[in-house]
Design an enzyme around this catalytic site. Structure first.
Site, PDB file in Angstrom:
ATOM      1  N   SER A   1       4.550   4.919 -12.423  1.00 26.74           N
ATOM      2  CA  SER A   1       4.774   3.978 -11.311  1.00 26.74           C
ATOM      3  C   SER A   1       3.548   3.092 -11.109  1.00 26.74           C
ATOM      4  O   SER A   1       3.664   1.885 -10.885  1.00 26.74           O
ATOM      5  CB  SER A   1       5.122   4.733 -10.017  1.00 26.74           C
ATOM      6  OG  SER A   1       3.986   5.372  -9.444  1.00 26.74           O
ATOM      7  N   LYS A   2       2.356   3.660 -11.224  1.00 30.42           N
ATOM      8  CA  LYS A   2       1.142   2.879 -10.972  1.00 30.42           C
ATOM      9  C   LYS A   2       0.819   1.945 -12.146  1.00 30.42           C
ATOM     10  O   LYS A   2       0.290   0.857 -11.946  1.00 30.42           O
ATOM     11  CB  LYS A   2      -0.028   3.815 -10.662  1.00 30.42           C
ATOM     12  CG  LYS A   2       0.145   4.566  -9.329  1.00 30.42           C
ATOM     13  CD  LYS A   2       0.282   3.602  -8.164  1.00 30.42           C
ATOM     14  CE  LYS A   2       0.355   4.314  -6.821  1.00 30.42           C
ATOM     15  NZ  LYS A   2       0.455   3.390  -5.684  1.00 30.42           N
TER      16      LYS A   2
ATOM     17  N   TYR B   1       4.244   9.521 -11.320  1.00 31.60           N
ATOM     18  CA  TYR B   1       3.263   8.787 -10.499  1.00 31.60           C
ATOM     19  C   TYR B   1       2.464   7.832 -11.391  1.00 31.60           C
ATOM     20  O   TYR B   1       2.279   6.659 -11.047  1.00 31.60           O
ATOM     21  CB  TYR B   1       2.338   9.785  -9.794  1.00 31.60           C
ATOM     22  CG  TYR B   1       1.333   9.144  -8.846  1.00 31.60           C
ATOM     23  CD1 TYR B   1       1.726   8.713  -7.578  1.00 31.60           C
ATOM     24  CD2 TYR B   1      -0.003   8.972  -9.213  1.00 31.60           C
ATOM     25  CE1 TYR B   1       0.814   8.118  -6.706  1.00 31.60           C
ATOM     26  CE2 TYR B   1      -0.917   8.386  -8.350  1.00 31.60           C
ATOM     27  CZ  TYR B   1      -0.507   7.968  -7.098  1.00 31.60           C
ATOM     28  OH  TYR B   1      -1.405   7.381  -6.232  1.00 31.60           O
TER      29      TYR B   1
ATOM     30  N   SER C   1      -3.714   2.714  -8.555  1.00 33.82           N
ATOM     31  CA  SER C   1      -4.422   3.999  -8.619  1.00 33.82           C
ATOM     32  C   SER C   1      -5.127   4.085  -9.969  1.00 33.82           C
ATOM     33  O   SER C   1      -4.700   3.448 -10.943  1.00 33.82           O
ATOM     34  CB  SER C   1      -3.425   5.158  -8.512  1.00 33.82           C
ATOM     35  OG  SER C   1      -4.038   6.381  -8.873  1.00 33.82           O
TER      36      SER C   1
ATOM     37  N   ASN D   1       0.808  -1.226   0.000  1.00 32.46           N
ATOM     38  CA  ASN D   1       0.000   0.000   0.000  1.00 32.46           C
ATOM     39  C   ASN D   1       0.841   1.277   0.000  1.00 32.46           C
ATOM     40  O   ASN D   1       0.439   2.270  -0.615  1.00 32.46           O
ATOM     41  CB  ASN D   1      -0.914   0.000   1.234  1.00 32.46           C
ATOM     42  CG  ASN D   1      -1.421   1.390   1.569  1.00 32.46           C
ATOM     43  OD1 ASN D   1      -2.359   1.888   0.943  1.00 32.46           O
ATOM     44  ND2 ASN D   1      -0.780   2.053   2.529  1.00 32.46           N
TER      45      ASN D   1
HETATM   46  N1  LIG Z   1      -5.438   9.085  -1.645  1.00 35.92           N
HETATM   47  C1  LIG Z   1      -5.800   8.801  -2.902  1.00 35.92           C
HETATM   48  O1  LIG Z   1      -6.673   9.471  -3.505  1.00 35.92           O
HETATM   49  C2  LIG Z   1      -5.194   7.633  -3.621  1.00 35.92           C
HETATM   50  C3  LIG Z   1      -5.751   7.288  -4.852  1.00 35.92           C
HETATM   51  C4  LIG Z   1      -5.234   6.217  -5.561  1.00 35.92           C
HETATM   52  C5  LIG Z   1      -4.183   5.497  -5.019  1.00 35.92           C
HETATM   53  N2  LIG Z   1      -3.637   5.856  -3.826  1.00 35.92           N
HETATM   54  C6  LIG Z   1      -2.519   5.044  -3.331  1.00 35.92           C
HETATM   55  O2  LIG Z   1      -2.858   4.509  -2.073  1.00 35.92           O
HETATM   56  C7  LIG Z   1      -1.673   4.307  -1.295  1.00 35.92           C
HETATM   57  C8  LIG Z   1      -1.842   4.995   0.041  1.00 35.92           C
HETATM   58  O3  LIG Z   1      -2.048   6.380  -0.196  1.00 35.92           O
HETATM   59  P1  LIG Z   1      -2.642   7.372   0.891  1.00 35.92           P
HETATM   60  O4  LIG Z   1      -3.581   8.246   0.187  1.00 35.92           O
HETATM   61  O5  LIG Z   1      -3.082   6.634   2.102  1.00 35.92           O
HETATM   62  O6  LIG Z   1      -1.315   8.229   1.181  1.00 35.92           O
HETATM   63  P2  LIG Z   1      -0.803   8.926   2.506  1.00 35.92           P
HETATM   64  O7  LIG Z   1      -1.944   9.316   3.367  1.00 35.92           O
HETATM   65  O8  LIG Z   1       0.158   9.964   2.049  1.00 35.92           O
HETATM   66  O9  LIG Z   1       0.005   7.748   3.233  1.00 35.92           O
HETATM   67  C9  LIG Z   1       1.119   7.177   2.606  1.00 35.92           C
HETATM   68  C10 LIG Z   1       1.600   6.000   3.415  1.00 35.92           C
HETATM   69  O10 LIG Z   1       2.719   5.421   2.754  1.00 35.92           O
HETATM   70  C11 LIG Z   1       3.796   5.363   3.662  1.00 35.92           C
HETATM   71  N3  LIG Z   1       5.078   5.544   2.976  1.00 35.92           N
HETATM   72  C12 LIG Z   1       5.449   6.568   2.155  1.00 35.92           C
HETATM   73  N4  LIG Z   1       6.712   6.393   1.748  1.00 35.92           N
HETATM   74  C13 LIG Z   1       7.147   5.240   2.311  1.00 35.92           C
HETATM   75  C14 LIG Z   1       8.356   4.528   2.271  1.00 35.92           C
HETATM   76  N5  LIG Z   1       9.403   4.966   1.566  1.00 35.92           N
HETATM   77  N6  LIG Z   1       8.452   3.370   2.977  1.00 35.92           N
HETATM   78  C15 LIG Z   1       7.415   2.922   3.707  1.00 35.92           C
HETATM   79  N7  LIG Z   1       6.241   3.563   3.798  1.00 35.92           N
HETATM   80  C16 LIG Z   1       6.112   4.707   3.100  1.00 35.92           C
HETATM   81  C17 LIG Z   1       3.562   6.494   4.640  1.00 35.92           C
HETATM   82  O11 LIG Z   1       4.299   6.244   5.816  1.00 35.92           O
HETATM   83  P3  LIG Z   1       4.931   7.459   6.709  1.00 35.92           P
HETATM   84  O12 LIG Z   1       3.862   7.799   7.696  1.00 35.92           O
HETATM   85  O13 LIG Z   1       6.127   6.889   7.333  1.00 35.92           O
HETATM   86  O14 LIG Z   1       5.229   8.588   5.787  1.00 35.92           O
HETATM   87  C18 LIG Z   1       2.063   6.416   4.809  1.00 35.92           C
HETATM   88  O15 LIG Z   1       1.714   5.396   5.716  1.00 35.92           O
HETATM   89  C19 LIG Z   1      -0.521   4.876  -2.145  1.00 35.92           C
HETATM   90  O16 LIG Z   1       0.105   3.823  -2.838  1.00 35.92           O
HETATM   91  C20 LIG Z   1      -1.240   5.791  -3.119  1.00 35.92           C
HETATM   92  O17 LIG Z   1      -0.507   5.973  -4.316  1.00 35.92           O
HETATM   93  C21 LIG Z   1      -4.113   6.912  -3.114  1.00 35.92           C
END
Ligand SMILES: NC(=O)c1ccc[n+]([C@@H]2O[C@H](COP(=O)([O-])OP(=O)(O)OC[C@H]3O[C@@H](n4cnc5c(N)ncnc54)[C@H](OP(=O)(O)O)[C@@H]3O)[C@@H](O)[C@H]2O)c1
Length: 266
Positions: free
Chosen positions: A173-174, A170, A157, A90
Site C-alpha cells: 500500500s505504501k 502494508y 512510510s 495521512n
Molecule cells: N507510526 C509510525 O511509525 C508510522 C510510520 C510510517 C508511516 N506511518 C503512517 O502515518 C499515518 C498516520 O499513522 P499514525 O501512526 O498516526 O497512526 P494512528 O495513531 O493509528 O492513527 C491513524 C489515523 O488514521 C485514521 N484512520 C484510520 N482508518 C481510517 C479511515 N478508514 N478513514 C479515515 N481515517 C482513518 C484514524 O482515525 P480514527 O481515530 O477514526 O481511527 C487515525 O486518526 C498512516 O498513514 C501510517 O501508515 C506511521
C-alpha cells in the site's frame, strides 16, 4: 481569510500533530476520521491558533475508503471556507494481524489497500479537481504566479521501500502511495499544484504502541543513525515546510522523516 487544509486522520497520532502545527501556522483545518466527534479535543484545538488565537476546525466522521464520504468531506470544507489550499493524505492503518506473506489473507489486503491506497488516490483526484476549479474561478494568470495554487502531501512510510514479510499488504500500500505521488505530481504540475511524499520511519503513536519494546531494542541497536523515536511533530514540521509555498519548482519529492534510517550504511 485563512488557508484551508484537509488532514485525513487529523484527530490522532501523526495526523493530530499535523493538525496542531497547521492551526498554529494559521490554517483552518478539516479532519476526516472514523470515530465519533471528539468534542473535548475539538474545543481544545479551537483555541490553538497562532499565539493562542482562536482557530477554525471542522470534523467530518467518515472513512477515507468510502468515496461517498470524500464528497461529504470536500463539500463540508468548501461550504465552511470556500476553498482548499492543502490536502494531507495521512489516515492509514496497519494490518490488524501481522501474518507471514505465505499465509496472509485477501480480506486484510483489501482492507489495508482500501484505506491506505485506493482511498487517498481518489480523494486526491477529488481535491485536485476542486483546486483546479477554484483556480479557474479566481481568474488568476497562472503563468505569472510563482506560488503553487494547491499542495498535496501524502504520508507514506519507510515501508514503501523496506520489506517486512509479516505485513506485505502494508508495504504494498505504501509503495503504491509513492507511485501515486509521482503520478499526481506529473499530472498536476501544469495545473500549478505540487505533490509531495513525506516518508516517516518509526514514530511514537497508537499504531506503534504495541511494538514499543521491539523498536526500543532496534533503535538501541542502530536501526537509525538518530537513535530516538520520531514524534508526530517531526512529521508535522516536514508537512509545514512543504506546504509553505517555498518550493514551487519542486514536485514529486520524497521527504524522509526517519532519523536517517533510509541511508544505506556499512
Ligand atoms: N507510526 C509510525 O511509525 C508510522 C510510520 C510510517 C508511516 N506511518 C503512517 O502515518 C499515518 C498516520 O499513522 P499514525 O501512526 O498516526 O497512526 P494512528 O495513531 O493509528 O492513527 C491513524 C489515523 O488514521 C485514521 N484512520 C484510520 N482508518 C481510517 C479511515 N478508514 N478513514 C479515515 N481515517 C482513518 C484514524 O482515525 P480514527 O481515530 O477514526 O481511527 C487515525 O486518526 C498512516 O498513514 C501510517 O501508515 C506511521
Amino acid at each position: 481569510m485563512p488557508k484551508v487544509a484537509l488532514v485525513t486522520g487529523g484527530n490522532r497520532g501523526i495526523g493530530l500533530g499535523i493538525t496542531r502545527r497547521l492551526l498554529t501556522d494559521g490554517y483552518a483545518v478539516a479532519i476526516l476520521a472514523t470515530r465519533d466527534e471528539p468534542t473535548e479535543l475539538l474545543d481544545e484545538l479551537r483555541g490553538a491558533g497562532p499565539d493562542g488565537a482562536p482557530a477554525q476546525v471542522l470534523y467530518v466522521q467518515g472513512s477515507v475508503a468510502e468515496l461517498a464520504d470524500h464528497d461529504r468531506y470536500v463539500t463540508a470544507a468548501l461550504e465552511a471556507w470556500g476553498r482548499i489550499d492543502l490536502l494531507v493524505n495521512n489516515a492509514g492503518v496497519a494490518p490488524s494481524v501481522r501474518a507471514d506473506l505465505l499465509e496472509a489473507g485477501a480480506e486484510s489486503f483489501d482492507r489495508v489497500l482500501g484505506i491506505n491506497l485506493r482511498g487517498p488516490y481518489f480523494l486526491t483526484q477529488r481535491v485536485a479537481n476542486a483546486m483546479i476549479a477554484q483556480r479557474d474561478a479566481s481568474g488568476e494568470d497562472l503563468s505569472a504566479n510563482e506560488s503553487p495554487v494547491g499542495t498535496i502531501v501524502n504520508v507514506s512510510s519507510i515501508s514503501a521501500t523496506t520489506v517486512s514479510t509479516n505485513r506485505g499488504e502494508y508495504c504494498v500500500s505504501k509503495a503504491g502511495v509513492s507511485m501515486g505521488t509521482q503520478l499526481f505530481a506529473a499530472r498536476l504540475a501544469p495545473e500549478g499544484i505540487v505533490v509531495y511524499e513525506v516518508r516517516p520511519g518509526v514514530i511514537a503513536t497508537d499504531m506503534t504502541a504495541g511494538v514499543t519494546e521491539k523498536y526500543d531494542k532496534l533503535l538501541a541497536d542502530g536501526l537509525a543513525p538518530n537513535p530516538r523515536w520520531g514524534r508526530p511533530s517531526d512529521v508535522a514540521g516536514a508537512v509545514a515546510i512543504l506546504a509553505s509555498g517555498q518550493t514551487p519548482y519542486s514536485t514529486g519529492e520524497v521527504f524522509h522523516v526517519d532519523g536517517g534510517m533510509h541511508i544505506p550504511r556499512l
